[in-house]
Design a protein around this motif. Structure first.
Motif, PDB file in Angstrom:
ATOM      1  N   GLY A   1       0.827  -1.206   0.000  1.00  0.00           N
ATOM      2  CA  GLY A   1       0.000   0.000   0.000  1.00  0.00           C
ATOM      3  C   GLY A   1       0.859   1.254   0.000  1.00  0.00           C
ATOM      4  O   GLY A   1       2.039   1.226  -0.371  1.00  0.00           O
ATOM      5  N   ASP A   2       0.255   2.352   0.442  1.00  0.00           N
ATOM      6  CA  ASP A   2       0.906   3.657   0.377  1.00  0.00           C
ATOM      7  C   ASP A   2       1.823   3.870   1.589  1.00  0.00           C
ATOM      8  O   ASP A   2       1.516   4.621   2.504  1.00  0.00           O
ATOM      9  CB  ASP A   2      -0.179   4.735   0.312  1.00  0.00           C
ATOM     10  CG  ASP A   2       0.421   6.115   0.114  1.00  0.00           C
ATOM     11  OD1 ASP A   2       1.558   6.199  -0.379  1.00  0.00           O
ATOM     12  OD2 ASP A   2      -0.255   7.091   0.474  1.00  0.00           O
ATOM     13  N   ASN A   3       2.953   3.208   1.569  1.00  0.00           N
ATOM     14  CA  ASN A   3       3.902   3.274   2.688  1.00  0.00           C
ATOM     15  C   ASN A   3       5.012   4.287   2.438  1.00  0.00           C
ATOM     16  O   ASN A   3       5.258   4.672   1.301  1.00  0.00           O
ATOM     17  CB  ASN A   3       4.571   1.905   2.864  1.00  0.00           C
ATOM     18  CG  ASN A   3       3.584   0.814   3.175  1.00  0.00           C
ATOM     19  OD1 ASN A   3       2.971   0.814   4.234  1.00  0.00           O
ATOM     20  ND2 ASN A   3       3.410  -0.115   2.243  1.00  0.00           N
TER      21      ASN A   3
ATOM     22  N   ASP B   1      13.022   3.605  -8.975  1.00  0.00           N
ATOM     23  CA  ASP B   1      12.132   3.859 -10.109  1.00  0.00           C
ATOM     24  C   ASP B   1      10.785   3.155  -9.962  1.00  0.00           C
ATOM     25  O   ASP B   1       9.743   3.740 -10.288  1.00  0.00           O
ATOM     26  CB  ASP B   1      12.819   3.434 -11.418  1.00  0.00           C
ATOM     27  CG  ASP B   1      13.962   4.369 -11.792  1.00  0.00           C
ATOM     28  OD1 ASP B   1      14.080   5.440 -11.164  1.00  0.00           O
ATOM     29  OD2 ASP B   1      14.735   4.038 -12.707  1.00  0.00           O
ATOM     30  N   SER B   2      10.803   1.908  -9.483  1.00  0.00           N
ATOM     31  CA  SER B   2       9.519   1.197  -9.390  1.00  0.00           C
ATOM     32  C   SER B   2       8.636   1.815  -8.304  1.00  0.00           C
ATOM     33  O   SER B   2       7.410   1.801  -8.422  1.00  0.00           O
ATOM     34  CB  SER B   2       9.738  -0.299  -9.144  1.00  0.00           C
ATOM     35  OG  SER B   2      10.507  -0.512  -7.988  1.00  0.00           O
TER      36      SER B   2
ATOM     37  N   MET C   1       7.249   5.159  -9.803  1.00  0.00           N
ATOM     38  CA  MET C   1       6.174   4.806 -10.740  1.00  0.00           C
ATOM     39  C   MET C   1       4.849   4.573 -10.035  1.00  0.00           C
ATOM     40  O   MET C   1       3.795   4.814 -10.591  1.00  0.00           O
ATOM     41  CB  MET C   1       6.525   3.500 -11.459  1.00  0.00           C
ATOM     42  CG  MET C   1       7.428   3.661 -12.640  1.00  0.00           C
ATOM     43  SD  MET C   1       7.699   2.026 -13.370  1.00  0.00           S
ATOM     44  CE  MET C   1       8.911   2.482 -14.610  1.00  0.00           C
TER      45      MET C   1
ATOM     46  N   ARG D   1       6.094   7.623  -1.346  1.00  0.00           N
ATOM     47  CA  ARG D   1       6.973   8.617  -0.703  1.00  0.00           C
ATOM     48  C   ARG D   1       8.317   7.952  -0.418  1.00  0.00           C
ATOM     49  O   ARG D   1       8.422   7.085   0.448  1.00  0.00           O
ATOM     50  CB  ARG D   1       6.380   9.079   0.634  1.00  0.00           C
ATOM     51  CG  ARG D   1       5.098   9.888   0.541  1.00  0.00           C
ATOM     52  CD  ARG D   1       4.588  10.264   1.933  1.00  0.00           C
ATOM     53  NE  ARG D   1       4.363   9.078   2.772  1.00  0.00           N
ATOM     54  CZ  ARG D   1       3.268   8.330   2.695  1.00  0.00           C
ATOM     55  NH1 ARG D   1       2.311   8.601   1.827  1.00  0.00           N
ATOM     56  NH2 ARG D   1       3.138   7.272   3.476  1.00  0.00           N
TER      57      ARG D   1
ATOM     58  N   THR E   1       8.069   3.539  10.491  1.00  0.00           N
ATOM     59  CA  THR E   1       7.511   2.314   9.900  1.00  0.00           C
ATOM     60  C   THR E   1       7.443   2.461   8.390  1.00  0.00           C
ATOM     61  O   THR E   1       6.951   3.470   7.885  1.00  0.00           O
ATOM     62  CB  THR E   1       6.070   2.096  10.428  1.00  0.00           C
ATOM     63  OG1 THR E   1       6.103   2.068  11.843  1.00  0.00           O
ATOM     64  CG2 THR E   1       5.486   0.802   9.888  1.00  0.00           C
TER      65      THR E   1
ATOM     66  N   VAL F   1       8.737   0.505   4.300  1.00  0.00           N
ATOM     67  CA  VAL F   1       9.336  -0.571   3.524  1.00  0.00           C
ATOM     68  C   VAL F   1      10.798  -0.208   3.290  1.00  0.00           C
ATOM     69  O   VAL F   1      11.093   0.869   2.763  1.00  0.00           O
ATOM     70  CB  VAL F   1       8.604  -0.755   2.176  1.00  0.00           C
ATOM     71  CG1 VAL F   1       9.285  -1.819   1.328  1.00  0.00           C
ATOM     72  CG2 VAL F   1       7.135  -1.098   2.405  1.00  0.00           C
TER      73      VAL F   1
ATOM     74  N   LYS G   1       1.275  -0.837   5.256  1.00  0.00           N
ATOM     75  CA  LYS G   1      -0.015  -0.976   4.568  1.00  0.00           C
ATOM     76  C   LYS G   1       0.158  -1.885   3.362  1.00  0.00           C
ATOM     77  O   LYS G   1       1.118  -1.759   2.613  1.00  0.00           O
ATOM     78  CB  LYS G   1      -0.515   0.393   4.099  1.00  0.00           C
ATOM     79  CG  LYS G   1      -0.886   1.310   5.256  1.00  0.00           C
ATOM     80  CD  LYS G   1      -1.106   2.735   4.756  1.00  0.00           C
ATOM     81  CE  LYS G   1      -0.845   3.731   5.861  1.00  0.00           C
ATOM     82  NZ  LYS G   1      -0.111   4.922   5.404  1.00  0.00           N
ATOM     83  N   VAL G   2      -0.809  -2.783   3.181  1.00  0.00           N
ATOM     84  CA  VAL G   2      -0.791  -3.623   1.989  1.00  0.00           C
ATOM     85  C   VAL G   2      -1.760  -3.022   0.975  1.00  0.00           C
ATOM     86  O   VAL G   2      -2.506  -2.092   1.281  1.00  0.00           O
ATOM     87  CB  VAL G   2      -1.186  -5.088   2.310  1.00  0.00           C
ATOM     88  CG1 VAL G   2      -0.236  -5.685   3.332  1.00  0.00           C
ATOM     89  CG2 VAL G   2      -2.635  -5.159   2.767  1.00  0.00           C
ATOM     90  N   ASN G   3      -1.742  -3.536  -0.224  1.00  0.00           N
ATOM     91  CA  ASN G   3      -2.685  -3.100  -1.255  1.00  0.00           C
ATOM     92  C   ASN G   3      -4.031  -3.748  -0.961  1.00  0.00           C
ATOM     93  O   ASN G   3      -4.250  -4.915  -1.272  1.00  0.00           O
ATOM     94  CB  ASN G   3      -2.161  -3.500  -2.629  1.00  0.00           C
ATOM     95  CG  ASN G   3      -3.106  -3.104  -3.739  1.00  0.00           C
ATOM     96  OD1 ASN G   3      -4.246  -2.686  -3.494  1.00  0.00           O
ATOM     97  ND2 ASN G   3      -2.649  -3.230  -4.967  1.00  0.00           N
TER      98      ASN G   3
ATOM     99  N   THR H   1      12.442  -0.907 -16.678  1.00  0.00           N
ATOM    100  CA  THR H   1      12.614  -0.846 -15.228  1.00  0.00           C
ATOM    101  C   THR H   1      12.289  -2.168 -14.543  1.00  0.00           C
ATOM    102  O   THR H   1      12.963  -2.566 -13.607  1.00  0.00           O
ATOM    103  CB  THR H   1      11.715   0.256 -14.631  1.00  0.00           C
ATOM    104  OG1 THR H   1      12.039   1.489 -15.262  1.00  0.00           O
ATOM    105  CG2 THR H   1      11.908   0.393 -13.125  1.00  0.00           C
ATOM    106  N   LYS H   2      11.255  -2.857 -15.010  1.00  0.00           N
ATOM    107  CA  LYS H   2      10.753  -4.009 -14.255  1.00  0.00           C
ATOM    108  C   LYS H   2      10.901  -5.340 -14.983  1.00  0.00           C
ATOM    109  O   LYS H   2      10.297  -6.339 -14.591  1.00  0.00           O
ATOM    110  CB  LYS H   2       9.271  -3.799 -13.934  1.00  0.00           C
ATOM    111  CG  LYS H   2       8.952  -2.594 -13.060  1.00  0.00           C
ATOM    112  CD  LYS H   2       7.548  -2.755 -12.545  1.00  0.00           C
ATOM    113  CE  LYS H   2       7.039  -1.562 -11.796  1.00  0.00           C
ATOM    114  NZ  LYS H   2       5.750  -1.868 -11.155  1.00  0.00           N
TER     115      LYS H   2
END
Lengths: 393, 393
Positions: free
Chosen positions: A120-122, A136-137, A140, A144, A166, A168, B4-6, B273-274
């Motif tokens: 998610g949005d970590n 880059d990934s 994309m 943040r 907290t 990634v 947070k996960v997706n 990139t991936k």
């Protein structure tokens, strides 16, 4: 068209690093047609695949032409024979993996890029300098991004910091481009930090096969508790020379939980939906690379490269130039002499020694003033380059 | 962990279609150990690879074991030799592609899943019933999905509708699971609609090699203007039996523009990139499959399957049962007799004829009351199944 595109793509810096290097070499050669330019910038393996690997690859290829042995869609997560070989390989490091935690893929780059799909949005923390795919990934996908800075002070092995939250965390050990390797104590500290903050570590161990020092960990799972906070991504590219065959693997332990979410189940779902497994002959080749004979033969190639790395290291020792890597990594990362910036040193090296390497600033702002050379060339060319470097450093 | 996960993953319906089918077969066999169950549910090819493909695959495999012919990282978008072969293949349909618009990959499923990376928050229109990857990959990325319904009225070939807005439209022709194929007039209408509304069409042509009718288009680029509104995704899986080797390709024309954004450049960046390219021996095998001899040999396998499809079609013609497919597709999609629902018919077929197929409802709500059978079995088994079906339909 009037549809919306992913505008995060405009935030990725276009990378011209290697094309800029090639342009500069081309221009130099046009002016100096007789110059014998030696490339120490190669990040790809150069030695052919070992014979047990080739045997397995061709045997499996022939099976695909026979109706009794033909195989269609492979299992999405890899054939059991390959997963078992990986599981056994990890026993060398006293790491016990479950079959369900192993996911074969077409390479570490794919997995490193695709892993963002399940997150998610970590807040994302990325080493600087480092392999550019992490950054880059994440850009994309609009994340943040914060940098965890490598420097001479921490020997390009950044450690947790009270300001980090907290999130990634990407770790790369042995590091690309710096060649630095985290030791047990350092990884213990990272695991402790991740567990304390509830963070996820994405551990890129693509170069683990270059580690010879028994006091250095090959896998983050050698650290207690890592299965509750880390994904590990590895590859046959550097270990067995598979850059042209394409095979990697990712370990997502069942212990990785976010509330009710199992990260293992999310990755299973992602891969089952968007991936159809690895080519059967390539999986047989990878299995062979992990057999006892396969490991021995692949290590011979690694030893060939490491002879180059040691010869290069000796030169920097002799000259008293600060560097990391070269011991348990094919990369040597050194401080440009006379406080030159990375690109000035590139020009200097090309002009004065006809040797090419990679400007450190290409891997992140913290790489400014540093330079990467690699050991994937031949012994002859590397020796010749060392003689030339000796004269100008 | 506290990251947070997706959470969009929780909105994907868990698919138990094929595991439910297998459970039911297993339970039936336990009760009836002597039953000779024939599977007409296979969606995978069963015939071995053609000899020119095997020759190319083994030759390239051996090259990887020799220092003079070893190849490392492949180009991210495919070797020129393969892109040229694809470009030439399209000339058969009078379609001129540029080299830069062709992207080789490890399979259509990967590209269909990954294409969402470059798109923004659009309305997405997905056929119902259809191959589940379109839906799942869009739900994973939190898109607003609308269905474009197939039905007996439109022969499972849904057409544009005044209620449809600017968005991303998935089309699959020949359709999986319905076997229906859009004709020129229908595709012209879709292209006109896409250009009028500023929409993007993602055209899945994975089964194009099964088209024998000269009045049916193989590629959406046979329609004028399609390069300004369509991406085409195709594969060697069904054309050349590569399900176990893994190779596909995606065409992203340079003409595809969204304001200042070039979709071609976005996809180039995503792949660079991936993704690290397709296995070299597999690319050589794919090149061989597109040689003149390769195409002839691969077509022999397709003709073998199509003999099954025609024999099955004849039965449904004879019985007057409504169906689509079976003419330019390995799939036959038919209305369950006596208004049975898909799963009741599955049970009926298993019990009364010991034949297994796939309940249509597994491909979308519009598939309820329909059933899919495939022609990838042997001639002998298919004939036997037809005799049994004749008695109970």
């Amino acid at each position: 068209m009037k549809i919306k595109v992913n505008e995060n793509f405009s935030n990725i810096a276009d990378s011209y690093l290697f094309s800029d290097i090639n342009k500069k070499i081309k221009a130099y050669k046009e002016k100096n047609p007789n110059a014998d330019v030696i490339r120490l910038g190669i990040g790809d393996v150069t030695l052919p695949l070992s014979s047990v690997v080739i045997d397995a690859l061709t045997k499996a290829s022939l099976e695909m032409g026979n109706k009794d042995t033909f195989r269609g869609y492979p299992p999405e997560y890899g054939y059991d024979f390959l997963k078992e070989a990986i599981l056994n390989y990890y026993k060398r490091f006293d790491v016990n993996l479950s079959m369900d935690s192993i996911f074969a893929s077409d390479g570490a780059k794919s997995d490193l890029g695709n892993i963002v799909d399940i997150l998610g949005d970590n807040d994302v923390y990325i080493p600087n300098p480092v392999y550019p795919v992490y950054l880059d990934s994440n850009i994309m996908s609009g994340r943040r991004v914060h940098f965890i800075n490598g420097s001479k002070e921490n020997n390009f092995l950044p450690m947790p910091n009270v300001n980090y939250k907290t999130g990634v965390y990407y770790l790369c050990s042995p590091n690309n481009p710096c060649g630095a390797v985290y030791n047990y104590e350092q990884l213990k500290e990272w695991v402790k930090f991740a567990k304390f903050t509830g963070s996820l570590i994405i551990f890129d161990s693509a170069y683990e096969a270059f580690i010879k020092d028994r006091n250095l960990p090959h896998s983050i799972y050698e650290i207690e508790g890592a299965k509750e906070c880390a994904i590990e991504i590895c590859s046959f590219s550097k270990q067995a020379g598979f850059t042209g065959l394409r095979c990697g693997y990712t370990i997502v332990p069942e212990e990785l939980m976010c509330g009710d979410y199992s990260i293992n189940k999310l990755w299973k779902r992602r891969q089952a939906t968007k991936f159809n497994g690895v080519s059967y002959p390539v999986q047989r080749a990878a299995e062979a690379a992990l057999s006892d004979t396969g490991i021995k033969e692949c290590q011979k190639n690694i030893e060939y490269y490491m002879e180059n790395a040691h010869a290069l290291s000796k030169l920097f020792d002799e000259k008293g130039i600060y560097y990391t890597g070269g011991k348990s990594s094919p990369y040597i990362w050194f401080k440009c002499p006379n406080n030159m910036d990375s690109w000035s040193f590139f020009e200097f090296l090309l002009k004065e020694a006809n040797v090419v390497g990679t400007p450190g600033v290409g891997f992140g702002t913290q790489g400014e003033g540093y330079f990467r050379i690699t050991s994937f060339g031949t012994h002859e060319k590397t020796k010749e380059a060392i003689e030339r470097l000796r004269k100008i450093l």
